[in-house]
Design a protein around this motif. Sequence first.
Motif, PDB file in Angstrom:
ATOM      1  N   GLU A 166       0.838  -1.207   0.000  1.00 21.50           N
ATOM      2  CA  GLU A 166       0.000   0.000   0.000  1.00 21.50           C
ATOM      3  C   GLU A 166       0.872   1.256   0.000  1.00 21.50           C
ATOM      4  O   GLU A 166       0.597   2.201  -0.737  1.00 21.50           O
ATOM      5  CB  GLU A 166      -0.947   0.021   1.208  1.00 21.50           C
ATOM      6  CG  GLU A 166      -2.008  -1.064   1.191  1.00 21.50           C
ATOM      7  CD  GLU A 166      -3.081  -0.859   0.137  1.00 21.50           C
ATOM      8  OE1 GLU A 166      -3.173   0.245  -0.464  1.00 21.50           O
ATOM      9  OE2 GLU A 166      -3.846  -1.798  -0.093  1.00 21.50           O
ATOM     10  N   SER A 182       2.400   1.884  -3.341  1.00 18.06           N
ATOM     11  CA  SER A 182       1.406   2.455  -4.239  1.00 18.06           C
ATOM     12  C   SER A 182       1.205   3.949  -3.964  1.00 18.06           C
ATOM     13  O   SER A 182       1.101   4.752  -4.889  1.00 18.06           O
ATOM     14  CB  SER A 182       0.084   1.699  -4.101  1.00 18.06           C
ATOM     15  OG  SER A 182      -0.834   2.100  -5.082  1.00 18.06           O
ATOM     16  N   LEU A 183       1.178   4.309  -2.679  1.00 21.99           N
ATOM     17  CA  LEU A 183       0.982   5.714  -2.301  1.00 21.99           C
ATOM     18  C   LEU A 183       2.108   6.622  -2.802  1.00 21.99           C
ATOM     19  O   LEU A 183       1.863   7.774  -3.151  1.00 21.99           O
ATOM     20  CB  LEU A 183       0.861   5.849  -0.783  1.00 21.99           C
ATOM     21  CG  LEU A 183      -0.450   5.379  -0.175  1.00 21.99           C
ATOM     22  CD1 LEU A 183      -0.357   5.396   1.352  1.00 21.99           C
ATOM     23  CD2 LEU A 183      -1.609   6.254  -0.638  1.00 21.99           C
ATOM     24  N   TYR A 196      -6.285  -5.811  -2.069  1.00 24.81           N
ATOM     25  CA  TYR A 196      -5.372  -4.766  -2.541  1.00 24.81           C
ATOM     26  C   TYR A 196      -5.878  -4.208  -3.860  1.00 24.81           C
ATOM     27  O   TYR A 196      -6.178  -4.943  -4.790  1.00 24.81           O
ATOM     28  CB  TYR A 196      -3.957  -5.342  -2.713  1.00 24.81           C
ATOM     29  CG  TYR A 196      -2.998  -4.363  -3.344  1.00 24.81           C
ATOM     30  CD1 TYR A 196      -2.607  -3.224  -2.666  1.00 24.81           C
ATOM     31  CD2 TYR A 196      -2.503  -4.573  -4.617  1.00 24.81           C
ATOM     32  CE1 TYR A 196      -1.740  -2.310  -3.241  1.00 24.81           C
ATOM     33  CE2 TYR A 196      -1.633  -3.678  -5.205  1.00 24.81           C
ATOM     34  CZ  TYR A 196      -1.255  -2.551  -4.512  1.00 24.81           C
ATOM     35  OH  TYR A 196      -0.396  -1.658  -5.097  1.00 24.81           O
ATOM     36  N   THR A 197      -5.972  -2.887  -3.953  1.00 27.36           N
ATOM     37  CA  THR A 197      -6.469  -2.249  -5.170  1.00 27.36           C
ATOM     38  C   THR A 197      -5.494  -1.218  -5.725  1.00 27.36           C
ATOM     39  O   THR A 197      -5.829  -0.486  -6.650  1.00 27.36           O
ATOM     40  CB  THR A 197      -7.828  -1.567  -4.915  1.00 27.36           C
ATOM     41  OG1 THR A 197      -7.664  -0.598  -3.873  1.00 27.36           O
ATOM     42  CG2 THR A 197      -8.896  -2.575  -4.535  1.00 27.36           C
ATOM     43  N   GLY A 198      -4.308  -1.162  -5.149  1.00 23.03           N
ATOM     44  CA  GLY A 198      -3.324  -0.178  -5.592  1.00 23.03           C
ATOM     45  C   GLY A 198      -2.768  -0.491  -6.972  1.00 23.03           C
ATOM     46  O   GLY A 198      -3.111  -1.490  -7.601  1.00 23.03           O
ATOM     47  N   SER A 199      -1.886   0.366  -7.423  1.00 25.06           N
ATOM     48  CA  SER A 199      -1.334   0.220  -8.771  1.00 25.06           C
ATOM     49  C   SER A 199       0.049  -0.420  -8.803  1.00 25.06           C
ATOM     50  O   SER A 199       0.545  -0.767  -9.868  1.00 25.06           O
ATOM     51  CB  SER A 199      -1.262   1.592  -9.438  1.00 25.06           C
ATOM     52  OG  SER A 199      -0.442   2.457  -8.664  1.00 25.06           O
ATOM     53  N   THR A 200       0.682  -0.596  -7.654  1.00 25.54           N
ATOM     54  CA  THR A 200       2.028  -1.168  -7.611  1.00 25.54           C
ATOM     55  C   THR A 200       1.972  -2.671  -7.885  1.00 25.54           C
ATOM     56  O   THR A 200       1.140  -3.383  -7.328  1.00 25.54           O
ATOM     57  CB  THR A 200       2.681  -0.907  -6.243  1.00 25.54           C
ATOM     58  OG1 THR A 200       2.783   0.498  -6.048  1.00 25.54           O
ATOM     59  CG2 THR A 200       4.063  -1.522  -6.158  1.00 25.54           C
TER      60      THR A 200
END
Length: 86
Positions: free
Chosen positions: A2, A5-6, A42-46
């Motif tokens: 997370e 991703s942030l 998990y929905t992040g882009s990393t």
Amino acid sequence: LERASLIGAKRLMTHLGSGKDVGHEPAKKLVIEGVGKALQGYTGSTLFCFEISAGAGSSIGSSFDDIGEMIRRIEIKNKRITCSRR
């Protein structure tokens, strides 16, 4: 993951560890369970990356076959997992 991703990281790579104390197959099962939990929801882009550690003895993920099997066995709908070589 997370946090990666942030900050806009494209990939987060991890070394999967060694199975020397518990054996290769039990250690692989622990990795599959742990990564599955980490990626659940998990929905992040990393993109999460397994480090391939070829030739490192009892290391988990020492071959593409080993990593491929773990990726297939992780029960997550939208998997964002790949493998990387240093």
